[in-house]
Design a protein around this motif. Structure first.
Motif, PDB file in Angstrom:
ATOM      1  N   LYS A 174      24.164  61.275  43.986  1.00  0.00           N
ATOM      2  CA  LYS A 174      24.030  59.717  43.677  1.00  0.00           C
ATOM      3  C   LYS A 174      25.256  59.144  42.908  1.00  0.00           C
ATOM      4  O   LYS A 174      25.252  57.798  42.674  1.00  0.00           O
ATOM      5  N   GLY A 175      26.410  60.120  42.694  1.00  0.00           N
ATOM      6  CA  GLY A 175      27.495  59.438  42.119  1.00  0.00           C
ATOM      7  C   GLY A 175      27.173  59.563  40.446  1.00  0.00           C
ATOM      8  O   GLY A 175      28.064  58.750  39.580  1.00  0.00           O
ATOM      9  N   ALA A 176      26.138  59.909  39.785  1.00  0.00           N
ATOM     10  CA  ALA A 176      25.855  59.873  38.426  1.00  0.00           C
ATOM     11  C   ALA A 176      26.520  61.055  37.919  1.00  0.00           C
ATOM     12  O   ALA A 176      26.733  62.132  38.388  1.00  0.00           O
ATOM     13  N   VAL A 177      27.488  60.761  36.828  1.00  0.00           N
ATOM     14  CA  VAL A 177      28.392  61.611  36.168  1.00  0.00           C
ATOM     15  C   VAL A 177      27.690  61.945  34.800  1.00  0.00           C
ATOM     16  O   VAL A 177      27.292  61.130  34.047  1.00  0.00           O
ATOM     17  N   THR A 216      34.261  63.809  40.632  1.00  0.00           N
ATOM     18  CA  THR A 216      34.465  64.657  39.635  1.00  0.00           C
ATOM     19  C   THR A 216      35.979  64.891  39.220  1.00  0.00           C
ATOM     20  O   THR A 216      36.551  64.806  38.088  1.00  0.00           O
ATOM     21  N   ALA A 217      36.698  65.009  40.373  1.00  0.00           N
ATOM     22  CA  ALA A 217      38.191  65.117  40.220  1.00  0.00           C
ATOM     23  C   ALA A 217      39.008  64.160  39.814  1.00  0.00           C
ATOM     24  O   ALA A 217      39.936  64.091  38.907  1.00  0.00           O
ATOM     25  N   LYS A 218      38.639  62.813  40.446  1.00  0.00           N
ATOM     26  CA  LYS A 218      39.074  61.742  39.739  1.00  0.00           C
ATOM     27  C   LYS A 218      38.821  61.420  38.308  1.00  0.00           C
ATOM     28  O   LYS A 218      39.790  61.129  37.614  1.00  0.00           O
ATOM     29  N   VAL A 219      37.610  61.774  37.674  1.00  0.00           N
ATOM     30  CA  VAL A 219      37.253  61.572  36.500  1.00  0.00           C
ATOM     31  C   VAL A 219      38.214  62.462  35.534  1.00  0.00           C
ATOM     32  O   VAL A 219      38.820  62.111  34.651  1.00  0.00           O
ATOM     33  N   ALA A 268      35.230  57.172  32.675  1.00  0.00           N
ATOM     34  CA  ALA A 268      34.364  57.575  33.675  1.00  0.00           C
ATOM     35  C   ALA A 268      33.643  56.405  34.611  1.00  0.00           C
ATOM     36  O   ALA A 268      33.819  56.432  35.818  1.00  0.00           O
ATOM     37  N   ARG A 269      33.349  55.406  33.730  1.00  0.00           N
ATOM     38  CA  ARG A 269      32.642  54.133  34.399  1.00  0.00           C
ATOM     39  C   ARG A 269      33.441  53.362  35.179  1.00  0.00           C
ATOM     40  O   ARG A 269      33.053  53.027  36.008  1.00  0.00           O
ATOM     41  N   GLY A 270      34.914  53.418  34.697  1.00  0.00           N
ATOM     42  CA  GLY A 270      35.875  52.522  35.604  1.00  0.00           C
ATOM     43  C   GLY A 270      36.435  53.564  37.023  1.00  0.00           C
ATOM     44  O   GLY A 270      37.176  53.069  37.361  1.00  0.00           O
TER      45      GLY A 270
END
Length: 109
Positions: A68-71, A43-46, A90-92
């Motif tokens: 599961k890593g779904a944003v 979350t912080a990275k995005v 976000a995808r990257g």
């Protein structure tokens, strides 16, 4: 007698309060602290990448990551291009497995 009963009820109620609070916790699917930290890092990275774009509407997007890593992206943006850019950012991001976009385009009145 009444004071003892009232005190007992108060103590029992105080003991059950954390149980009730935990039951209402929206992050209860996160069984381990390490999983929660990993989700918070994603979350912080995005959020950081969105803020780097220097577009005020991208900085206001809410980001949440499940176990599961779904944003999930939510909020309003000024255009479809900004919404697409947010999804692309976000995808990257490392650790993201999927994107759920709930972004709305703000209409200028």
């Amino acid at each position: 007698m009444k004071i003892t009963l009232a005190t007992t009820c108060f103590v029992i109620g105080a003991l059950f309060a954390p149980v009730v609070a935990h039951a209402g916790d929206s992050d209860s699917d996160r069984k381990h602290a390490a999983t929660y930290v990993k989700d918070s890092v994603i979350t912080a990275k995005v959020k950081a990448k969105l803020a780097e774009e220097k577009l005020s509407s991208l900085a206001k997007i809410q980001v949440d990551t499940d176990n599961k890593g779904a944003v999930d992206l939510s909020g309003t943006v000024r255009s479809q291009e900004e919404a697409d850019k947010a999804v692309s950012i976000a995808r990257g991001t490392e650790g993201v497995t999927s994107i759920n976009s709930h972004l709305r385009i703000k209409k200028d009145d």
